[in-house]
Write a protein that holds these residues in place. Structure first.
Motif, PDB file in Angstrom:
ATOM      1  N   ASP A 240       0.812  -1.221   0.103  1.00  0.00           N
ATOM      2  CA  ASP A 240      -0.198   0.174   0.190  1.00  0.00           C
ATOM      3  C   ASP A 240       0.776   1.470  -0.018  1.00  0.00           C
ATOM      4  N   HIS A 241       2.111   1.232  -0.100  1.00  0.00           N
ATOM      5  CA  HIS A 241       3.046   2.297  -0.009  1.00  0.00           C
ATOM      6  C   HIS A 241       3.472   2.552  -1.304  1.00  0.00           C
ATOM      7  N   LEU A 242       2.820   1.851  -2.486  1.00  0.00           N
ATOM      8  CA  LEU A 242       3.389   1.996  -3.893  1.00  0.00           C
ATOM      9  C   LEU A 242       2.972   3.265  -4.220  1.00  0.00           C
ATOM     10  N   GLY A 243       1.793   3.554  -4.040  1.00  0.00           N
ATOM     11  CA  GLY A 243       1.269   5.072  -4.526  1.00  0.00           C
ATOM     12  C   GLY A 243       2.160   6.208  -3.800  1.00  0.00           C
ATOM     13  N   ALA A 244       2.530   6.200  -2.833  1.00  0.00           N
ATOM     14  CA  ALA A 244       3.367   7.282  -2.005  1.00  0.00           C
ATOM     15  C   ALA A 244       4.767   7.239  -2.694  1.00  0.00           C
ATOM     16  N   MET A 245       5.237   6.215  -2.776  1.00  0.00           N
ATOM     17  CA  MET A 245       6.579   6.001  -3.468  1.00  0.00           C
ATOM     18  C   MET A 245       6.705   6.278  -4.990  1.00  0.00           C
ATOM     19  N   ALA A 246       5.341   6.153  -5.722  1.00  0.00           N
ATOM     20  CA  ALA A 246       5.413   6.822  -7.031  1.00  0.00           C
ATOM     21  C   ALA A 246       5.500   8.167  -7.007  1.00  0.00           C
ATOM     22  N   GLU A 247       4.676   8.916  -6.144  1.00  0.00           N
ATOM     23  CA  GLU A 247       4.575  10.335  -6.009  1.00  0.00           C
ATOM     24  C   GLU A 247       6.106  10.756  -5.688  1.00  0.00           C
ATOM     25  N   LEU A 248       6.816  10.254  -4.898  1.00  0.00           N
ATOM     26  CA  LEU A 248       8.262  10.527  -4.574  1.00  0.00           C
ATOM     27  C   LEU A 248       8.893  10.552  -5.639  1.00  0.00           C
ATOM     28  N   MET A 287      24.008   8.409 -11.672  1.00  0.00           N
ATOM     29  CA  MET A 287      22.832   7.689 -11.601  1.00  0.00           C
ATOM     30  C   MET A 287      22.909   7.159 -10.180  1.00  0.00           C
ATOM     31  N   ASP A 288      23.805   6.563  -9.597  1.00  0.00           N
ATOM     32  CA  ASP A 288      23.885   5.991  -8.225  1.00  0.00           C
ATOM     33  C   ASP A 288      23.352   6.948  -7.176  1.00  0.00           C
ATOM     34  N   ALA A 289      23.765   8.410  -7.413  1.00  0.00           N
ATOM     35  CA  ALA A 289      23.409   9.367  -6.733  1.00  0.00           C
ATOM     36  C   ALA A 289      21.610   9.609  -6.498  1.00  0.00           C
ATOM     37  N   VAL A 290      21.108   9.334  -8.019  1.00  0.00           N
ATOM     38  CA  VAL A 290      19.741   9.259  -7.923  1.00  0.00           C
ATOM     39  C   VAL A 290      19.025   8.119  -7.143  1.00  0.00           C
ATOM     40  N   LEU A 291      19.750   7.015  -7.256  1.00  0.00           N
ATOM     41  CA  LEU A 291      19.220   5.742  -6.402  1.00  0.00           C
ATOM     42  C   LEU A 291      19.271   6.291  -5.011  1.00  0.00           C
ATOM     43  N   ALA A 292      20.442   6.841  -4.602  1.00  0.00           N
ATOM     44  CA  ALA A 292      20.534   7.158  -3.124  1.00  0.00           C
ATOM     45  C   ALA A 292      19.594   8.103  -2.556  1.00  0.00           C
ATOM     46  N   GLU A 293      19.436   9.042  -3.569  1.00  0.00           N
ATOM     47  CA  GLU A 293      18.272  10.107  -2.936  1.00  0.00           C
ATOM     48  C   GLU A 293      16.847   9.314  -2.856  1.00  0.00           C
ATOM     49  N   LEU A 294      16.651   8.519  -3.619  1.00  0.00           N
ATOM     50  CA  LEU A 294      15.041   7.950  -3.677  1.00  0.00           C
ATOM     51  C   LEU A 294      15.311   7.116  -2.456  1.00  0.00           C
ATOM     52  N   ARG A 296      16.860   7.728   0.389  1.00  0.00           N
ATOM     53  CA  ARG A 296      16.690   8.559   1.513  1.00  0.00           C
ATOM     54  C   ARG A 296      15.245   9.206   1.584  1.00  0.00           C
ATOM     55  N   ASP A 297      14.592   9.277   0.370  1.00  0.00           N
ATOM     56  CA  ASP A 297      13.217  10.044   0.445  1.00  0.00           C
ATOM     57  C   ASP A 297      12.381   9.125   0.948  1.00  0.00           C
ATOM     58  N   ALA A 298      12.479   7.978   0.593  1.00  0.00           N
ATOM     59  CA  ALA A 298      11.624   6.668   1.049  1.00  0.00           C
ATOM     60  C   ALA A 298      11.667   6.760   2.663  1.00  0.00           C
ATOM     61  N   PHE A 299      12.819   6.667   2.872  1.00  0.00           N
ATOM     62  CA  PHE A 299      12.871   6.601   4.502  1.00  0.00           C
ATOM     63  C   PHE A 299      12.478   7.537   5.242  1.00  0.00           C
ATOM     64  N   ALA A 300      12.622   8.809   4.773  1.00  0.00           N
ATOM     65  CA  ALA A 300      12.090  10.090   5.507  1.00  0.00           C
ATOM     66  C   ALA A 300      10.572   9.913   5.355  1.00  0.00           C
ATOM     67  N   ALA A 301       9.934   9.292   4.327  1.00  0.00           N
ATOM     68  CA  ALA A 301       8.357   9.204   4.267  1.00  0.00           C
ATOM     69  C   ALA A 301       7.892   7.894   5.046  1.00  0.00           C
ATOM     70  N   GLY A 302       8.697   7.278   5.649  1.00  0.00           N
ATOM     71  CA  GLY A 302       8.460   6.155   6.505  1.00  0.00           C
ATOM     72  C   GLY A 302       8.136   4.953   5.659  1.00  0.00           C
ATOM     73  N   ILE A 303       8.822   4.952   4.438  1.00  0.00           N
ATOM     74  CA  ILE A 303       8.591   3.515   3.621  1.00  0.00           C
ATOM     75  C   ILE A 303       9.817   2.695   3.431  1.00  0.00           C
ATOM     76  N   THR A 304       9.729   1.544   3.796  1.00  0.00           N
ATOM     77  CA  THR A 304      10.864   0.790   3.804  1.00  0.00           C
ATOM     78  C   THR A 304      10.990  -0.062   2.545  1.00  0.00           C
ATOM     79  N   LEU A 305      12.058   0.282   1.863  1.00  0.00           N
ATOM     80  CA  LEU A 305      12.397  -0.553   0.576  1.00  0.00           C
ATOM     81  C   LEU A 305      13.161  -1.748   0.785  1.00  0.00           C
ATOM     82  N   VAL A 306      12.565  -2.832   0.193  1.00  0.00           N
ATOM     83  CA  VAL A 306      12.977  -4.030   0.593  1.00  0.00           C
ATOM     84  C   VAL A 306      13.758  -4.655  -0.495  1.00  0.00           C
ATOM     85  N   GLU A 307      13.670  -3.987  -1.945  1.00  0.00           N
ATOM     86  CA  GLU A 307      14.066  -4.292  -3.292  1.00  0.00           C
ATOM     87  C   GLU A 307      14.543  -3.179  -3.865  1.00  0.00           C
TER      88      GLU A 307
END
Length: 348
Positions: A240-248, A287-294, A296-307
């Motif tokens: 259910d965090h897919l939508g929020a992650m898509a917005e980020l 490109m690595d920096a973009v992934l790192a920013e995403l 960090r954004d997910a963590f700040a929004a309370g989203i845990t990325l498992v992959e």
């Protein structure tokens, strides 16, 4: 022309009457590379190889092979071995006798015959008649003939043409060894014209892509792949965090789409550059920096990325984007470049 390149051409052009087959071609191939030469039928690949080998005179342009100018092929051809189209050998003679004839014609040392038979994987079969050889063995004997001069540059035009899957695999393994001379450690540059993109991707570290007589890319394969951009799959722990992650993600101006329980994010393409080029390294870091920013954004929004899984673009996809989406016919287990309907008599 600069040092460090076995082949380098600039504005190379070939006209046949009013038809331009090779049109201002620019390419270079580093010494010691295993280089793939790809493009649709009619792109001008074989004509280019013939100009490099002194078989066809260029209409315009300049170039060098092994440090000598194209206008003086006699200065570099003794150091070049080539297999262009089908091998023409005597059916009734043994492999060894065929090589002996070619050695006599070319002024090569006949004592090299056992060595080149071994290098081509024909140890123990040199005494058999050429007509008894399988197609793969005939191709190997032709490569052995090209090795008689112990060349610094080996040119192979469609070496896997007509081979079955087992023969293709054997040829692939052979080509990998040809860039390393046995014994003395010297390098050899290998240039392979092929329509099998899967083979080029597995064998070669350098690639030249031709279209309409021009080079649309020449450089390392990894640079070509990076230049096309890449995608990454993101999977939150909770669907259910897919939508929020898509917005980020879209907030960072990145293209995103849902792929099952994951998001597929298209990262911006990198800048093409040759191996060791700072532009290429900077693009990878970006490109690595973009992934790192995403992340960090997910963590700040309370989203845990498992992959976080990078998706590698295929050579076929990059090829298609370069040559304008020409149709590709798929043979089982291969990715051949299509025979395009615009192929004309004498334009290969």
């Amino acid at each position: 022309m600069t040092d460090g390149f076995a082949v380098e051409v600039l504005h190379l052009t070939k006209h046949y009457g009013r038809r331009t087959v090779v049109d201002g071609l620019r390419m270079r191939i580093p010494t010691g590379a295993v280089a793939g030469f790809v493009g649709p039928n009619g792109a001008g690949k074989t004509t280019t190889l013939r100009m490099l080998l002194g078989l066809v005179r260029p209409s315009a342009g300049e170039g060098s092979v092994l440090g000598a100018p194209l206008t003086r092929p006699q200065r570099y051809l003794p150091r070049v071995g080539a297999l262009i189209e089908n091998p023409a050998l005597y059916p009734g003679l043994s492999g060894e006798h065929n090589l002996a004839v070619l050695a006599a014609l070319g002024g090569h040392d006949r004592s090299r015959i056992p060595e080149v038979l071994a290098e081509a994987g024909l140890t123990g079969r040199g005494g058999d008649a050429f007509r008894t050889y399988s197609l793969g063995m005939k191709q190997r004997l032709a490569i052995a003939a090209a090795l008689l001069a112990d060349p610094d540059l080996l040119v192979l035009d469609e070496p896997t043409n007509g081979l079955d899957p087992a023969g293709i695999q054997q040829m692939r393994e052979l080509v990998r060894t040809l860039a390393r001379r046995p014994g003395d450690g010297r390098v050899r540059t290998v240039l392979i014209s092929s329509h099998l993109l899967s083979e080029v991707e597995q064998i070669c570290d350098w690639i030249v892509v031709m279209e309409h007589g021009r080079s649309v890319y020449h450089g390392p394969i990894d640079g070509l792949m990076a230049a096309g951009g890449r995608s990454v799959l993101l999977r939150p722990q909770h669907p259910d965090h897919l939508g929020a992650m898509a917005e980020l993600t879209t907030g960072r101006n990145l293209s995103v789409r849902r792929d099952g329980d994951r998001l597929r994010v298209d990262l911006p393409p990198s800048v093409p550059g040759e191996r060791g080029d700072q532009r290429y390294l900077d693009a990878e870091s970006a490109m690595d920096a973009v992934l790192a920013e995403l992340n960090r954004d997910a963590f700040a929004a309370g989203i845990t990325l498992v992959e976080i899984t990078p998706v590698r673009v295929s050579l076929e996809e990059r090829y298609q984007s370069l040559v304008g989406g020409s149709a590709v016919d798929h043979a089982p287990g291969t990715s051949p470049v299509a025979g395009v309907s615009r192929e004309l008599e004498g334009t290969r």
